[in-house]
Design a protein around this motif. Structure first.
Motif, mmCIF file in Angstrom:
data_model
loop_
_atom_site.group_PDB
_atom_site.id
_atom_site.type_symbol
_atom_site.label_atom_id
_atom_site.label_comp_id
_atom_site.label_asym_id
_atom_site.label_seq_id
_atom_site.Cartn_x
_atom_site.Cartn_y
_atom_site.Cartn_z
ATOM 1 N N ALA A 175 -20.238 7.062 -10.145
ATOM 2 C CA ALA A 175 -19.148 6.303 -9.530
ATOM 3 C C ALA A 175 -18.544 7.193 -8.461
ATOM 4 O O ALA A 175 -18.388 8.402 -8.659
ATOM 5 C CB ALA A 175 -18.097 5.927 -10.567
ATOM 6 N N CYS A 176 -18.215 6.595 -7.325
ATOM 7 C CA CYS A 176 -17.587 7.336 -6.228
ATOM 8 C C CYS A 176 -16.528 6.439 -5.616
ATOM 9 O O CYS A 176 -16.828 5.322 -5.174
ATOM 10 C CB CYS A 176 -18.613 7.746 -5.175
ATOM 11 N N SER A 177 -15.293 6.918 -5.602
ATOM 12 C CA SER A 177 -14.191 6.087 -5.141
ATOM 13 C C SER A 177 -13.194 6.909 -4.342
ATOM 14 O O SER A 177 -12.991 8.095 -4.631
ATOM 15 C CB SER A 177 -13.470 5.480 -6.354
ATOM 16 N N GLN A 178 -12.584 6.265 -3.370
ATOM 17 C CA GLN A 178 -11.476 6.889 -2.667
ATOM 18 C C GLN A 178 -10.302 6.940 -3.627
ATOM 19 O O GLN A 178 -9.987 5.946 -4.293
ATOM 20 C CB GLN A 178 -11.097 6.085 -1.430
ATOM 21 N N ALA A 179 -9.665 8.092 -3.727
ATOM 22 C CA ALA A 179 -8.525 8.216 -4.629
ATOM 23 C C ALA A 179 -7.671 9.409 -4.229
ATOM 24 O O ALA A 179 -8.192 10.451 -3.828
ATOM 25 C CB ALA A 179 -8.991 8.390 -6.066
ATOM 26 N N SER A 180 -6.381 9.248 -4.377
ATOM 27 C CA SER A 180 -5.461 10.373 -4.198
ATOM 28 C C SER A 180 -5.487 11.205 -5.472
ATOM 29 O O SER A 180 -6.023 10.780 -6.501
ATOM 30 C CB SER A 180 -4.043 9.847 -3.944
ATOM 31 N N ASP A 181 -4.887 12.368 -5.418
ATOM 32 C CA ASP A 181 -4.810 13.222 -6.608
ATOM 33 C C ASP A 181 -4.063 12.519 -7.739
ATOM 34 O O ASP A 181 -4.333 12.777 -8.914
ATOM 35 C CB ASP A 181 -4.117 14.546 -6.276
ATOM 36 N N VAL A 182 -3.143 11.624 -7.394
ATOM 37 C CA VAL A 182 -2.348 10.915 -8.395
ATOM 38 C C VAL A 182 -3.189 9.893 -9.163
ATOM 39 O O VAL A 182 -3.056 9.760 -10.377
ATOM 40 C CB VAL A 182 -1.139 10.213 -7.722
ATOM 41 N N GLU A 183 -4.067 9.171 -8.461
ATOM 42 C CA GLU A 183 -4.825 8.115 -9.133
ATOM 43 C C GLU A 183 -6.195 8.548 -9.650
ATOM 44 O O GLU A 183 -6.783 7.869 -10.485
ATOM 45 C CB GLU A 183 -4.950 6.877 -8.266
ATOM 46 N N ASP A 232 0.816 -1.218 0.000
ATOM 47 C CA ASP A 232 0.000 0.000 0.000
ATOM 48 C C ASP A 232 0.852 1.272 0.000
ATOM 49 O O ASP A 232 0.519 2.237 -0.691
ATOM 50 C CB ASP A 232 -0.939 0.030 1.205
ATOM 51 N N GLU A 233 1.930 1.262 0.765
ATOM 52 C CA GLU A 233 2.749 2.473 0.880
ATOM 53 C C GLU A 233 3.467 2.827 -0.432
ATOM 54 O O GLU A 233 3.928 3.948 -0.604
ATOM 55 C CB GLU A 233 3.740 2.368 2.045
ATOM 56 N N ASP A 234 3.543 1.892 -1.369
ATOM 57 C CA ASP A 234 4.190 2.141 -2.662
ATOM 58 C C ASP A 234 3.185 2.380 -3.796
ATOM 59 O O ASP A 234 3.577 2.570 -4.951
ATOM 60 C CB ASP A 234 5.082 0.950 -3.043
ATOM 61 N N TRP A 235 1.890 2.368 -3.477
ATOM 62 C CA TRP A 235 0.854 2.435 -4.508
ATOM 63 C C TRP A 235 0.951 3.693 -5.376
ATOM 64 O O TRP A 235 0.862 3.628 -6.606
ATOM 65 C CB TRP A 235 -0.532 2.313 -3.882
ATOM 66 N N GLU A 236 1.121 4.869 -4.757
ATOM 67 C CA GLU A 236 1.159 6.097 -5.554
ATOM 68 C C GLU A 236 2.322 6.085 -6.539
ATOM 69 O O GLU A 236 2.162 6.510 -7.685
ATOM 70 C CB GLU A 236 1.195 7.324 -4.653
ATOM 71 N N ASP A 237 3.492 5.606 -6.124
ATOM 72 C CA ASP A 237 4.617 5.508 -7.057
ATOM 73 C C ASP A 237 4.299 4.534 -8.178
ATOM 74 O O ASP A 237 4.636 4.781 -9.342
ATOM 75 C CB ASP A 237 5.897 5.075 -6.327
ATOM 76 N N TYR A 238 3.645 3.444 -7.843
ATOM 77 C CA TYR A 238 3.253 2.454 -8.850
ATOM 78 C C TYR A 238 2.295 3.080 -9.870
ATOM 79 O O TYR A 238 2.457 2.901 -11.088
ATOM 80 C CB TYR A 238 2.606 1.236 -8.180
ATOM 81 N N VAL A 239 1.320 3.836 -9.393
ATOM 82 C CA VAL A 239 0.351 4.484 -10.285
ATOM 83 C C VAL A 239 1.057 5.472 -11.218
ATOM 84 O O VAL A 239 0.755 5.533 -12.411
ATOM 85 C CB VAL A 239 -0.769 5.183 -9.479
ATOM 86 N N ARG A 240 2.005 6.215 -10.678
ATOM 87 C CA ARG A 240 2.748 7.194 -11.494
ATOM 88 C C ARG A 240 3.514 6.517 -12.640
ATOM 89 O O ARG A 240 3.617 7.066 -13.725
ATOM 90 C CB ARG A 240 3.743 7.960 -10.632
ATOM 91 N N THR A 241 4.047 5.346 -12.387
ATOM 92 C CA THR A 241 4.912 4.700 -13.383
ATOM 93 C C THR A 241 4.203 3.664 -14.249
ATOM 94 O O THR A 241 4.684 3.337 -15.324
ATOM 95 C CB THR A 241 6.126 4.031 -12.703
#
Length: 160
Positions: free
Chosen positions: A74-82, A38-47
Protein backbone atom coordinates in the motif's frame (compact mmCIF):
# COMPACT_ATOMS: atom_id res chain seq x y z
CA UNK A 1 -12.24 -12.71 -15.15
CA UNK A 2 -10.73 -9.88 -17.16
CA UNK A 3 -7.30 -9.98 -18.77
CA UNK A 4 -6.20 -7.22 -16.37
CA UNK A 5 -7.24 -9.19 -13.27
CA UNK A 6 -5.49 -12.29 -14.61
CA UNK A 7 -2.30 -10.23 -15.09
CA UNK A 8 -2.53 -8.79 -11.58
CA UNK A 9 -2.93 -12.27 -10.10
CA UNK A 10 0.16 -13.63 -11.87
CA UNK A 11 2.82 -14.44 -9.24
CA UNK A 12 5.46 -12.25 -10.90
CA UNK A 13 3.25 -9.13 -10.68
CA UNK A 14 3.24 -7.04 -7.51
CA UNK A 15 0.26 -4.84 -6.75
CA UNK A 16 0.37 -1.53 -4.90
CA UNK A 17 -2.88 -0.07 -3.56
CA UNK A 18 -3.65 3.51 -2.63
CA UNK A 19 -5.49 3.75 0.71
CA UNK A 20 -8.14 6.52 0.72
CA UNK A 21 -10.95 5.62 -1.64
CA UNK A 22 -9.28 2.33 -2.59
CA UNK A 23 -8.54 0.23 0.50
CA UNK A 24 -10.60 2.44 2.82
CA UNK A 25 -14.22 3.17 1.98
CA UNK A 26 -14.28 6.95 1.64
CA UNK A 27 -17.11 7.88 4.02
CA UNK A 28 -15.56 10.21 6.56
CA UNK A 29 -18.46 12.65 6.92
CA UNK A 30 -22.05 12.35 8.04
CA UNK A 31 -23.88 11.42 4.83
CA UNK A 32 -20.87 12.81 2.97
CA UNK A 33 -17.53 11.69 1.62
CA UNK A 34 -15.87 14.54 3.51
CA UNK A 35 -15.84 15.28 7.23
CA UNK A 36 -14.34 18.75 6.98
CA UNK A 37 -12.59 21.18 4.63
CA UNK A 38 -9.12 20.05 3.48
CA UNK A 39 -7.42 22.73 5.57
CA UNK A 40 -8.99 21.26 8.75
CA UNK A 41 -8.19 17.60 7.96
CA UNK A 42 -5.14 17.24 10.23
CA UNK A 43 -7.05 18.62 13.23
CA UNK A 44 -9.91 16.27 12.42
CA UNK A 45 -7.53 13.28 12.29
CA UNK A 46 -6.00 14.25 15.65
CA UNK A 47 -9.39 14.37 17.37
CA UNK A 48 -11.40 11.65 15.54
CA UNK A 49 -8.98 8.93 14.31
CA UNK A 50 -11.06 8.29 11.16
CA UNK A 51 -9.08 5.21 10.15
CA UNK A 52 -10.06 3.40 13.36
CA UNK A 53 -13.63 3.18 12.06
CA UNK A 54 -12.91 2.98 8.32
CA UNK A 55 -14.21 -0.07 6.51
CA UNK A 56 -12.25 -2.31 4.15
CA UNK A 57 -13.51 -3.28 0.69
CA UNK A 58 -14.55 -6.97 0.56
CA UNK A 59 -13.67 -7.41 -3.13
CA UNK A 60 -10.15 -6.11 -2.49
CA UNK A 61 -9.80 -8.27 0.63
CA UNK A 62 -10.66 -11.30 -1.53
CA UNK A 63 -8.20 -10.23 -4.22
CA UNK A 64 -5.38 -9.81 -1.70
CA UNK A 65 -6.14 -13.22 -0.19
CA UNK A 66 -6.05 -14.76 -3.69
CA UNK A 67 -2.90 -12.82 -4.63
CA UNK A 68 -1.00 -13.42 -1.38
CA UNK A 69 0.09 -10.64 0.96
CA UNK A 70 3.78 -11.04 0.10
CA UNK A 71 3.06 -9.57 -3.35
CA UNK A 72 0.95 -6.62 -2.18
CA UNK A 73 1.89 -3.15 -0.92
CA UNK A 74 0.00 0.00 0.00
CA UNK A 75 1.29 3.47 -0.84
CA UNK A 76 -0.59 6.60 0.14
CA UNK A 77 -0.04 10.30 0.51
CA UNK A 78 -0.14 11.08 4.21
CA UNK A 79 1.07 13.66 6.69
CA UNK A 80 2.95 12.55 9.79
CA UNK A 81 -0.33 12.95 11.70
CA UNK A 82 -2.38 10.55 9.57
CA UNK A 83 0.30 8.00 8.59
CA UNK A 84 0.03 5.89 11.79
CA UNK A 85 -3.76 5.58 11.45
CA UNK A 86 -3.51 4.58 7.80
CA UNK A 87 -0.80 2.01 8.55
CA UNK A 88 -2.82 0.53 11.44
CA UNK A 89 -5.94 0.33 9.26
CA UNK A 90 -4.16 -1.51 6.43
CA UNK A 91 -2.34 -3.95 8.71
CA UNK A 92 -5.57 -4.66 10.64
CA UNK A 93 -8.00 -4.97 7.73
CA UNK A 94 -5.76 -6.38 4.99
CA UNK A 95 -3.07 -8.11 7.08
CA UNK A 96 -0.20 -6.49 5.17
CA UNK A 97 3.13 -6.30 6.96
CA UNK A 98 3.89 -2.78 8.25
CA UNK A 99 6.93 -2.75 5.93
CA UNK A 100 4.52 -3.09 2.99
CA UNK A 101 2.64 0.11 3.94
CA UNK A 102 4.45 3.19 2.67
CA UNK A 103 3.46 6.84 2.91
CA UNK A 104 4.68 9.72 0.78
CA UNK A 105 4.37 13.47 1.32
CA UNK A 106 3.03 14.19 -2.18
CA UNK A 107 1.17 12.01 -4.69
CA UNK A 108 3.86 12.61 -7.32
CA UNK A 109 6.35 10.81 -5.02
CA UNK A 110 4.54 7.56 -5.79
CA UNK A 111 6.47 7.49 -9.08
CA UNK A 112 9.76 7.20 -7.21
CA UNK A 113 8.38 4.61 -4.81
CA UNK A 114 7.16 2.39 -7.66
CA UNK A 115 10.51 2.63 -9.44
CA UNK A 116 12.40 1.80 -6.23
CA UNK A 117 10.10 -1.14 -5.54
CA UNK A 118 10.76 -2.60 -9.00
CA UNK A 119 14.51 -2.18 -8.48
CA UNK A 120 14.42 -3.66 -4.96
CA UNK A 121 12.46 -6.69 -6.16
CA UNK A 122 14.56 -6.93 -9.34
CA UNK A 123 11.52 -7.00 -11.60
CA UNK A 124 10.61 -4.90 -14.65
CA UNK A 125 8.40 -1.87 -13.96
CA UNK A 126 5.76 -3.58 -16.11
CA UNK A 127 5.39 -6.12 -13.29
CA UNK A 128 4.45 -3.40 -10.78
CA UNK A 129 0.80 -2.35 -10.81
CA UNK A 130 -0.68 0.63 -8.97
CA UNK A 131 -4.37 0.72 -8.02
CA UNK A 132 -5.70 4.25 -7.56
CA UNK A 133 -8.92 6.22 -7.55
CA UNK A 134 -7.30 9.49 -8.71
CA UNK A 135 -7.06 9.57 -12.49
CA UNK A 136 -4.48 12.39 -12.43
CA UNK A 137 -2.17 10.20 -10.36
CA UNK A 138 -2.71 7.23 -12.68
CA UNK A 139 -2.00 9.45 -15.69
CA UNK A 140 1.24 10.77 -14.12
CA UNK A 141 2.45 7.26 -13.28
CA UNK A 142 1.53 6.07 -16.78
CA UNK A 143 3.52 8.91 -18.33
CA UNK A 144 6.56 8.62 -16.06
CA UNK A 145 6.92 4.84 -15.70
CA UNK A 146 6.22 1.56 -17.41
CA UNK A 147 4.09 0.43 -14.43
CA UNK A 148 0.59 -0.95 -14.96
CA UNK A 149 -2.07 1.58 -13.94
CA UNK A 150 -5.39 0.32 -12.59
CA UNK A 151 -8.45 2.32 -11.59
CA UNK A 152 -10.12 0.95 -8.46
CA UNK A 153 -13.36 0.43 -10.39
CA UNK A 154 -11.71 -2.60 -12.01
CA UNK A 155 -12.27 -4.39 -8.70
CA UNK A 156 -16.00 -3.66 -8.37
CA UNK A 157 -17.05 -7.14 -9.46
CA UNK A 158 -14.00 -9.12 -8.32
CA UNK A 159 -15.04 -12.41 -6.78
CA UNK A 160 -18.75 -11.79 -7.26
Amino acid sequence: MTKLMEYLLEPQTVVVFDIDGVLAVYEFGDLSHSACPDEDWEDYVRTHDPYASSRPVPQIQRFIKDKGIDHVWACSQASDVEAPGKRAFVTRCYELAPSHVVTVAQKAEKVGFLRQLAQKLEIPERRVAIVEDTVKTLDLIGQETDCVTVHVSSFFDYGM
